[in-house]
Design an enzyme around this catalytic site. Structure first.
Site, short mmCIF file in Angstrom:
data_model
loop_
_atom_site.label_atom_id
_atom_site.label_comp_id
_atom_site.label_asym_id
_atom_site.label_seq_id
_atom_site.Cartn_x
_atom_site.Cartn_y
_atom_site.Cartn_z
N LYS A 124 0.83 -1.21 0.00
CA LYS A 124 0.00 0.00 0.00
C LYS A 124 0.86 1.26 0.00
O LYS A 124 0.49 2.26 -0.60
CB LYS A 124 -0.96 0.01 1.19
CG LYS A 124 -2.11 -0.97 0.99
CD LYS A 124 -3.27 -0.69 1.93
CE LYS A 124 -4.42 -1.65 1.65
NZ LYS A 124 -5.50 -1.58 2.60
N LYS A 166 -4.05 -9.97 -6.85
CA LYS A 166 -5.38 -10.32 -6.36
C LYS A 166 -6.41 -9.28 -6.83
O LYS A 166 -6.07 -8.12 -7.07
CB LYS A 166 -5.38 -10.45 -4.83
CG LYS A 166 -5.20 -9.15 -4.11
CD LYS A 166 -5.72 -9.19 -2.69
CE LYS A 166 -5.78 -7.76 -2.20
NZ LYS A 166 -6.55 -7.41 -1.11
N LYS A 223 -11.13 -4.43 -4.59
CA LYS A 223 -12.30 -3.57 -4.75
C LYS A 223 -11.93 -2.12 -4.98
O LYS A 223 -12.76 -1.31 -5.35
CB LYS A 223 -13.24 -3.71 -3.54
CG LYS A 223 -12.66 -3.31 -2.18
CD LYS A 223 -13.76 -3.36 -1.14
CE LYS A 223 -13.35 -3.64 0.29
NZ LYS A 223 -12.14 -3.08 0.83
P1 TYM Z 1 -10.68 -5.75 2.96
O1 TYM Z 1 -11.70 -4.70 3.17
O2 TYM Z 1 -9.53 -5.44 2.07
O3 TYM Z 1 -11.34 -7.08 2.40
C1 TYM Z 1 -12.49 -7.64 3.00
C2 TYM Z 1 -12.44 -9.15 2.97
O4 TYM Z 1 -12.37 -9.64 1.63
C3 TYM Z 1 -11.26 -10.51 1.48
N1 TYM Z 1 -10.71 -10.33 0.13
C4 TYM Z 1 -10.53 -11.32 -0.74
N2 TYM Z 1 -10.76 -12.65 -0.67
C5 TYM Z 1 -10.47 -13.39 -1.75
N3 TYM Z 1 -9.95 -12.89 -2.90
C6 TYM Z 1 -9.71 -11.56 -3.02
N4 TYM Z 1 -9.21 -11.07 -4.14
C7 TYM Z 1 -10.00 -10.71 -1.91
N5 TYM Z 1 -9.87 -9.39 -1.68
C8 TYM Z 1 -10.31 -9.18 -0.43
C9 TYM Z 1 -10.27 -10.05 2.54
O5 TYM Z 1 -9.36 -11.08 2.87
C10 TYM Z 1 -11.20 -9.72 3.69
O6 TYM Z 1 -11.58 -10.89 4.38
N6 TYM Z 1 -8.09 -5.47 7.22
C11 TYM Z 1 -9.25 -6.02 6.58
C12 TYM Z 1 -10.55 -5.62 7.24
C13 TYM Z 1 -10.61 -5.85 8.72
C14 TYM Z 1 -10.84 -7.09 9.36
C15 TYM Z 1 -10.87 -6.79 10.75
C16 TYM Z 1 -11.03 -8.39 8.91
C17 TYM Z 1 -10.51 -4.89 9.66
N7 TYM Z 1 -10.66 -5.44 10.89
C18 TYM Z 1 -11.06 -7.79 11.69
C19 TYM Z 1 -11.24 -9.38 9.87
C20 TYM Z 1 -11.25 -9.08 11.24
C21 TYM Z 1 -9.30 -5.56 5.15
O7 TYM Z 1 -8.71 -4.59 4.77
O8 TYM Z 1 -10.14 -6.30 4.35
#
Ligand code: TYM
Length: 334
Positions: free
Chosen positions: A115, A197, A200
């Site tokens: 990032k 990957k 979004k």
């Molecule tokens: P974030 O917002 O980037 O993504 C949300 C969730 O989607 C999953 N994900 C994917 N899974 C499969 N293939 C992909 N290409 C893909 N892109 C995203 C991510 O693994 C995630 O599960 N830090 C986290 C958010 C967070 C969180 C938490 C998660 C904050 N606090 C506590 C679990 C527990 C994040 O940025 O996810």
């Protein structure tokens, strides 16, 4: 704790556009797990401001993401859904855990490296310490299991290490959470650059399929997606692009990979892509229908989120008070 069930917690940043990567890697599993677990799902707006956000859009997106969780099948009667900034204990615990995390640990986080490369005009301290806020999200609710995609594995390991460190220094305070990373779907790849990957927040919208994309857009994006120079729909012999598309097909349709290969045995990529487009459109249709009926029900959504945060405030207070007591902050009876 509801009926002594084990606890799951997960979150999504309200940034960009929720995409099929988020759905297949995380939300789909939340929907299944919520029946057996005491479930908490958080729209983590405090995480989202590590990158600059337009305030009006962020506000709107928080509500829209919550509506999309419900549209995907999260049942507010079974699960708590809330917005992170409504529960101040997240920030409070994050500060304490800042003092139990080493710079060296944060320096190893690959997501920070990625990032900061992409945002070198705004490498703020929040971007660096963000995994500590994530650890706080999890540890505050004594979560047993954290269903996420593969990209969050390293952050979860850090959360476990911080929890163990704190527990060892004082006495057992935090549950040590386990990751729940699906065997398949944990890493959905970008449609045009399948070595990365699917994200979004990708600037190139052709790299991802949004949960709310219309039929024409899905058709166009799949048509443009990268496959291989070959023509055979074969998983083993395929490159990353084709493997990814077959995976997406299988995850949405529930069909085994061998069955998909058999179906398109004597056909080319065009027929396969047409089939895939159809499968995605049909799978997203009920989600989109539900979303569109929900998103204008602002007062209903706010009620769900208010109930979620009331529950979360109560539960998180218990942990934060325990933490404050153990580290020596004075607590007076009022
Ligand atoms: P974030 O917002 O980037 O993504 C949300 C969730 O989607 C999953 N994900 C994917 N899974 C499969 N293939 C992909 N290409 C893909 N892109 C995203 C991510 O693994 C995630 O599960 N830090 C986290 C958010 C967070 C969180 C938490 C998660 C904050 N606090 C506590 C679990 C527990 C994040 O940025 O996810």
């Amino acid at each position: 704790m509801k009926d002594n069930k084990k606890i799951i917690l997960s979150g999504i940043q309200p940034s960009g556009t929720l995409c099929i990567g988020n759905y297949l890697g995380a939300i789909k599993n939340w929907v299944d797990l919520q029946h057996d677990y005491d479930s908490i799902f958080v729209v983590v707006d405090m995480h989202a401001i590590t990158l600059r956000q337009n305030p009006a859009e962020l506000r709107k997106r928080c509500l829209s993401f919550a509506a999309q969780f419900i549209a995907c099948g999260i049942d507010p009667k079974l699960s708590s859904i809330f917005v992170q900034s409504h529960v101040s204990a997240h920030a409070e615990l994050a500060w304490v855990l800042n003092c139990f995390t080493y710079m060296g640990e944060l320096n190893r986080m690959t997501q920070f490296k990625d990032k900061s490369k992409k945002n070198n005009a705004n490498i703020n301290a929040g971007l660096f310490t963000y995994p500590i806020l994530m650890a706080s999200d999890i540890l505050l609710y004594q979560a047993d299991l954290v269903p996420v995609g593969a990209d969050q594995k390293q952050h979860l390991e850090l959360a476990r290490n911080i929890a163990e460190r704190f527990n060892n220094e004082y006495s057992p305070t935090f549950k040590i959470p386990e990751p729940y990373i699906p065997n398949r779907g944990a890493r959905i790849m970008s449609l045009q650059s399948p070595k990365s990957k699917m994200s979004k927040s990708d600037e190139n919208e052709n790299n991802f399929i949004g949960l709310l994309d219309n039929e024409k857009t899905i058709l166009k994006k799949i048509k443009r997606s990268v496959t291989d120079s070959g023509s055979e729909v074969n998983y083993q012999n395929g490159g990353e692009g084709l493997k990814n598309l077959i995976n997406i097909y299988s995850l949405f349709s529930g069909e085994k990979i061998e069955l998909i290969e058999e179906k398109y045995k004597n056909q080319g990529y065009k027929e396969f892509k047409d089939g895939l487009t159809e499968v995605i459109i049909e799978s997203l249709k009920p989600i989109q229908k539900k979303y569109h009926s929900l998103i204008d029900e602002k007062s209903y959504l706010e009620k769900i989120l208010n109930e979620g945060s009331t529950n979360a405030m109560y539960r998180s207070r218990k942990t934060i008070q325990k933490v404050y007591r153990k580290i020596g902050f004075p607590q007076f009876k009022s």
